[in-house]
Design a protein around this motif. Structure first.
Motif, PDB file in Angstrom:
ATOM      1  N   ALA A  33      11.543 -60.293 -87.337  1.00 19.99           N
ATOM      2  CA  ALA A  33      12.709 -60.484 -86.469  1.00 19.99           C
ATOM      3  C   ALA A  33      13.854 -61.176 -87.183  1.00 19.99           C
ATOM      4  CB  ALA A  33      12.309 -61.267 -85.222  1.00 19.99           C
ATOM      5  N   ARG A  34      13.593 -61.769 -88.339  1.00 18.65           N
ATOM      6  CA  ARG A  34      14.673 -62.424 -89.091  1.00 18.65           C
ATOM      7  C   ARG A  34      15.567 -61.415 -89.798  1.00 18.65           C
ATOM      8  NH1 ARG A  34      10.243 -66.306 -91.795  1.00 18.65           N
ATOM      9  NH2 ARG A  34       9.753 -67.587 -89.965  1.00 18.65           N
ATOM     10  N   ARG A  35      15.072 -60.172 -89.942  1.00 18.87           N
ATOM     11  CA  ARG A  35      15.900 -59.146 -90.578  1.00 18.87           C
ATOM     12  C   ARG A  35      17.047 -58.762 -89.648  1.00 18.87           C
ATOM     13  NH1 ARG A  35      11.015 -55.168 -92.755  1.00 18.87           N
ATOM     14  NH2 ARG A  35      10.251 -56.560 -94.396  1.00 18.87           N
ATOM     15  N   PRO A  36      18.219 -58.511 -90.197  1.00 19.80           N
ATOM     16  CA  PRO A  36      19.367 -58.235 -89.329  1.00 19.80           C
ATOM     17  C   PRO A  36      19.321 -56.884 -88.638  1.00 19.80           C
ATOM     18  CG  PRO A  36      19.974 -58.027 -91.646  1.00 19.80           C
ATOM     19  CD  PRO A  36      18.595 -58.604 -91.626  1.00 19.80           C
ATOM     20  N   MET A  37      18.691 -55.892 -89.255  1.00 19.13           N
ATOM     21  CA  MET A  37      18.718 -54.536 -88.696  1.00 19.13           C
ATOM     22  C   MET A  37      17.389 -53.845 -88.956  1.00 19.13           C
ATOM     23  SD  MET A  37      21.551 -53.317 -87.250  1.00 19.13           S
ATOM     24  CE  MET A  37      21.746 -51.614 -87.756  1.00 19.13           C
ATOM     25  N   PRO A  38      16.895 -53.123 -87.948  1.00 15.42           N
ATOM     26  CA  PRO A  38      17.362 -53.106 -86.572  1.00 15.42           C
ATOM     27  C   PRO A  38      16.986 -54.400 -85.855  1.00 15.42           C
ATOM     28  CG  PRO A  38      15.337 -51.856 -86.753  1.00 15.42           C
ATOM     29  CD  PRO A  38      15.704 -52.267 -88.147  1.00 15.42           C
ATOM     30  N   ALA A  39      17.726 -54.751 -84.819  1.00 13.64           N
ATOM     31  CA  ALA A  39      17.394 -55.931 -84.030  1.00 13.64           C
ATOM     32  C   ALA A  39      16.025 -55.729 -83.391  1.00 13.64           C
ATOM     33  CB  ALA A  39      18.453 -56.154 -82.953  1.00 13.64           C
ATOM     34  N   LEU A  40      15.184 -56.739 -83.470  1.00 15.62           N
ATOM     35  CA  LEU A  40      13.797 -56.621 -83.034  1.00 15.62           C
ATOM     36  C   LEU A  40      13.483 -57.606 -81.925  1.00 15.62           C
ATOM     37  CD1 LEU A  40      10.810 -55.684 -83.348  1.00 15.62           C
ATOM     38  CD2 LEU A  40      10.590 -57.386 -85.180  1.00 15.62           C
ATOM     39  N   ALA A  41      13.017 -57.073 -80.790  1.00 19.28           N
ATOM     40  CA  ALA A  41      12.349 -57.859 -79.758  1.00 19.28           C
ATOM     41  C   ALA A  41      10.900 -57.393 -79.726  1.00 19.28           C
ATOM     42  CB  ALA A  41      13.017 -57.664 -78.403  1.00 19.28           C
ATOM     43  N   TYR A  42       9.993 -58.234 -79.215  1.00 20.76           N
ATOM     44  CA  TYR A  42       8.588 -57.862 -79.316  1.00 20.76           C
ATOM     45  C   TYR A  42       7.744 -58.560 -78.252  1.00 20.76           C
ATOM     46  CZ  TYR A  42       8.814 -62.161 -82.128  1.00 20.76           C
ATOM     47  OH  TYR A  42       9.067 -63.427 -82.575  1.00 20.76           O
TER      48      TYR A  42
END
Length: 321
Positions: free
Chosen positions: A69-78
């Motif tokens: 989730a720290r990656r900017p793309m793609p935005a991640l919810a989980y």
């Protein structure tokens, strides 16, 4: 009769535009979201080039997902891990290592109880989950009503909605009775009776599509259930179960065609792909760009949208509508 405008066809946020650097003309839409993926089984970094700017992971190692989730793309919810019965689905599946499953053995509301409902919900919340996922699968041991109710109750206390994997006769009814907020798949095993569908719609449930993973018979059942749900005022979300089989890394044309078969018009398809549920997480500063002229026929929309890509918003210059 006057021709419909772009916004009337594709929704209020559609804009004609061109890319400042290339001069390429096309249509700007809000960021597109796939509401059912499994990051452990894909390389999510490929998705923006295929038009997907946000994803919802519905079953994975919560610690690994927090890192992703720290990656900017793609935005991640989980959701974090699957919450299931002892020995329940997907325990033992080759694609499901132990760290993506939590077996809930008691309805205990007390934090820290091993296998307790509150303990397992709290664990997902502490890792940053935006939703809690439960499993109701009648081909394996299944959560009993008391444990299911305790999971939903604890999720409410933590401010999290609950999504259920439902598979098998009676499982959709159980999810509805427990107050589950969303279904990870449109029901595909049983043809639901109209009263149940209408109650699900009135309760505000969301159903995530995932039509394209099914064979012909299950797909037909799912599309029929989705059509009844839409007719009752229900909300469908676009989701592919990406990671489950050979699916395109980006907008899935077959999934969109099935949404259309269920009765969604083009603006409804765009709405299903841009709904920010559950967390409202969409990446800032990006826009969906679909090159070329917009379609003039509804049945051309799935193929047209499958050419989408994600671009910086500042790169697009909007043209007069």
């Amino acid at each position: 009769m006057a021709a419909l405008s772009l916004r009337e066809i594709l929704g209020p946020h559609a804009r004609r535009c061109h890319r400042a650097l290339t001069g390429e003309t096309g249509t700007a839409l809000p960021p597109l979201i796939d509401h059912h993926v499994h990051v452990a089984l894909i390389d999510e970094r490929d998705l923006p080039a295929g038009g997907i700017a946000g994803i919802l992971d519905l079953g994975g190692d919560p610690a690994a997902l927090a890192r992703h989730a720290r990656r900017p793309m793609p935005a991640l919810a989980y959701a974090g891990a699957f919450l299931t019965a002892v020995g329940g689905y997907p325990v033992g599946r080759t694609w499901a290592p132990a760290d993506i499953v939590r077996e809930v053995s008691t309805a205990s509301d007390h934090p820290g109880v091993p296998g307790g409902a509150a303990t397992e919900v709290d664990a997902q919340a502490e890792f940053g989950a935006s939703v809690v996922k439960v499993v109701l699968h009648d081909g394996a041991p299944t959560l009993d009503d008391a444990i299911l109710a305790a999971i939903v109750r604890r999720a409410r206390e933590r401010g999290l909605p609950v999504v259920a994997h439902v598979e098998g006769d009676g499982m959709t009814a159980r999810a509805l009775a427990a107050g589950v907020d969303a279904l990870a798949h449109v029901p595909f095993i049983e043809r639901l009776d109209r009263d149940l569908v209408e109650r699900a719609a009135r309760a505000g449930q969301r159903w995530i599509s995932t039509f394209a993973i099914h064979g012909d018979d299950d797909r037909a059942t799912a599309v029929a259930n989705a059509a009844a749900f839409l007719d009752a005022g229900g909300t469908l979300l676009y989701g592919t179960d990406l990671g489950n089989g050979d699916l395109p890394s980006g907008v899935n044309e077959a999934e969109l065609a099935a949404l259309a078969d269920a009765g969604l018009h083009p603006a409804g398809i765009v709405a299903a792909m841009t709904d920010p549920w559950p967390a409202g997480r969409v990446p800032p500063g990006v826009t969906t760009f679909v090159p070329g002229p917009p379609p003039t026929a509804d049945d051309a929309v799935p193929a047209w949208l499958s050419a989408a890509t994600v671009v910086p918003t500042e790169e697009l210059l909007h043209d007069d509508l």
